[in-house]
Design an enzyme around this catalytic site. Structure first.
Site, mmCIF file in Angstrom:
data_model
loop_
_atom_site.group_PDB
_atom_site.id
_atom_site.type_symbol
_atom_site.label_atom_id
_atom_site.label_comp_id
_atom_site.label_asym_id
_atom_site.label_seq_id
_atom_site.Cartn_x
_atom_site.Cartn_y
_atom_site.Cartn_z
ATOM 1 N N TYR A 142 0.861 -1.190 0.000
ATOM 2 C CA TYR A 142 0.000 0.000 0.000
ATOM 3 C C TYR A 142 0.890 1.230 0.000
ATOM 4 C CZ TYR A 142 -3.611 3.336 1.358
ATOM 5 O OH TYR A 142 -4.475 4.407 1.404
ATOM 6 N N ASP A 237 9.486 2.801 -0.149
ATOM 7 C CA ASP A 237 8.408 3.460 0.578
ATOM 8 C C ASP A 237 8.649 3.230 2.064
ATOM 9 O OD1 ASP A 237 6.104 4.258 1.854
ATOM 10 O OD2 ASP A 237 4.757 3.475 0.322
ATOM 11 N N LYS A 265 4.317 10.761 7.936
ATOM 12 C CA LYS A 265 4.107 11.716 9.013
ATOM 13 C C LYS A 265 4.987 11.510 10.230
ATOM 14 C CE LYS A 265 -0.136 9.103 10.014
ATOM 15 N NZ LYS A 265 0.043 8.225 8.821
#
Length: 422
Positions: A142, A237, A265
């Protein structure tokens, strides 16, 4: 009627599904969501005043725990000077320097507003510099909800068994090539067939959205070699693993040299921020230096930058090995307790992250993750919540302890396992 139930009923009238991100709805674990009023350290308190040991930590970025004093102080001071400028500020330069110091294989970094935006921008950059269209991703991987990444995606897409999603034209995902995670032979097969058309391979160095799945020896190294031979870019990622697998990310832990890195984040200690970093020769192709366009008014937002500077400053001196040792001991105890009850369980762990898979054998890819006993996980989740422990409301997510978790917080999860009926 509980306050959380009342708020959920109200939310369902004005917000699709009552939530602003699908997994929060808790449908796969058979209950309604908790509405959170506050968080401090390892604990959260819901709208009814109930306190829980939190193993979600905003899905990972709160490695220092909720409301860390250094972070909240920095955000408050920054807010007093203005919440958004739409112009450069010193803090974004400082945070960029800190990120690049932690990721020495990267030369430049561009701030954005989320991991999704960072992944989309990194893919655009890879396509722009190579002049190619196709991207290789992995089943269950994802990378945010960008159209190109929603083919065979994990996270909430896996939770709800959605094969991609309506609204994404076939043509958009036609250039997304799929391979099983940890299957290097399958990747090489794609390159044999489409090599001159492949712009990039994007991969979570440790998959975190099919539950935690670790890279097998040689897998990441093989991807690096394959991309280099084909003139394709390797995009790591690290939205989940960045600054959590180690202060130097998974790329530092595993010794992998990517072309581009996607961050989320955690670089803002949970505030809405993301970034993509890379080799200078690629990053200089981004506007205004080059012709590959990407922009954002809130990019480099002073509140997120202040939080990141404060948070990474604390993390740089944090005892990562100590936390890893405590989590390793917890996972060993959980496996022992549950197996002692005759419950099949396998716990995959990396650093301070872990996933409990209710199954007999190893989980090495998305197909094996989807075969686990999700109903048993749902029962475990509900039991944990009743015992005052908050876990991710999906069998395909990762538990994320923080440096704020103490002995009593780890013991709380041990007691959940001890009292679980199966």
């Amino acid at each position: 009627m509980s306050r959380s139930h009342e708020l959920f009923e109200r939310a369902c009238r004005v917000i699709p599904g009552g939530v602003n991100s699908p997994v929060r709805a808790c449908r796969s674990v058979g209950c309604e969501p908790l509405f959170i009023a506050s968080g401090s350290g390892a604990r959260i308190t819901d709208a009814d005043g109930n306190t829980y040991v939190d193993y979600v930590q905003s899905w990972g970025p709160l490695l220092l725990g909720h409301a860390h004093p250094a972070v909240t102080k920095a955000v408050a001071e920054a807010a007093g000077k203005g919440t958004s400028y739409g112009a450069p500020c010193e803090a974004e330069v400082v945070l960029a320097e800190m990120i690049l110091e932690a990721l020495p294989k990267m030369d430049m970094v561009r701030m954005v507003n989320s991991g999704t935006e960072a992944a989309m921008s990194a893919l655009r950059l890879a396509r722009g510099v190579t002049g190619r269209a196709k991207v290789v991703k992995f089943d269950g991987g994802y990378h945010g909800h960008g159209d190109a990444f929603l083919a065979a995606a994990g996270s909430g897409v896996a939770t709800f068994s959605i094969p991609g999603t309506p609204g994404v034209p076939d043509a958009v995902v036609a250039d997304t090539l799929l391979a099983p995670y940890n299957d290097l032979a399958a990747v090489k097969g794609l390159f044999e067939r489409f090599g001159p058309e492949i712009a990039a391979v994007i991969v979570e160095p440790a998959a975190g959205n099919m539950g935690l799945v670790l890279p097998e020896p040689g897998f990441l190294e093989g991807l690096r070699e394959t991309c280099s031979k084909a003139g394709s870019l390797l995009i790591l990622d690290e939205v989940i693993t960045g600054f959590r697998a180690s202060y130097n990310g998974a790329q530092g832990r595993f010794g992998i040299d990517p072309d581009l890195t996607v961050l989320g984040k955690i670089i803002g200690c949970g505030l809405p921020v993301g970034a993509y970093a890379g080799k200078r020769r690629y990053m200089e192709r981004i506007s205004p230096m080059g012709g590959i366009y990407q922009a954002g008014t809130l990019s480099g937002n002073p509140l997120a930058m202040a939080a990141g500077i404060a948070g990474l400053g604390v993390l740089k001196g944090a005892d990562y090995l100590g936390l890893e040792g405590r989590v390793e001991a917890l996972c060993a105890d959980l496996e022992g307790i549950l197996r002692g009850k005759g419950i099949d369980v396998v716990i995959n762990r990396l650093a301070s992250m872990f996933t409990m898979f209710f199954c007999k054998g190893a989980v090495r890819n998305f197909a094996e993750a989807k075969a686990v006993d999700t109903e048993r996980y749902a029962r475990f989740y509900r039991h944990a919540r009743a015992c005052g422990v908050n876990l991710a409301p999906s069998a395909f997510e990762v538990a994320m302890p923080s440096f704020a978790h103490g002995v009593e917080d780890f013991d709380a999860l041990r007691r959940v396992a001890e009292t679980f009926g199966g």
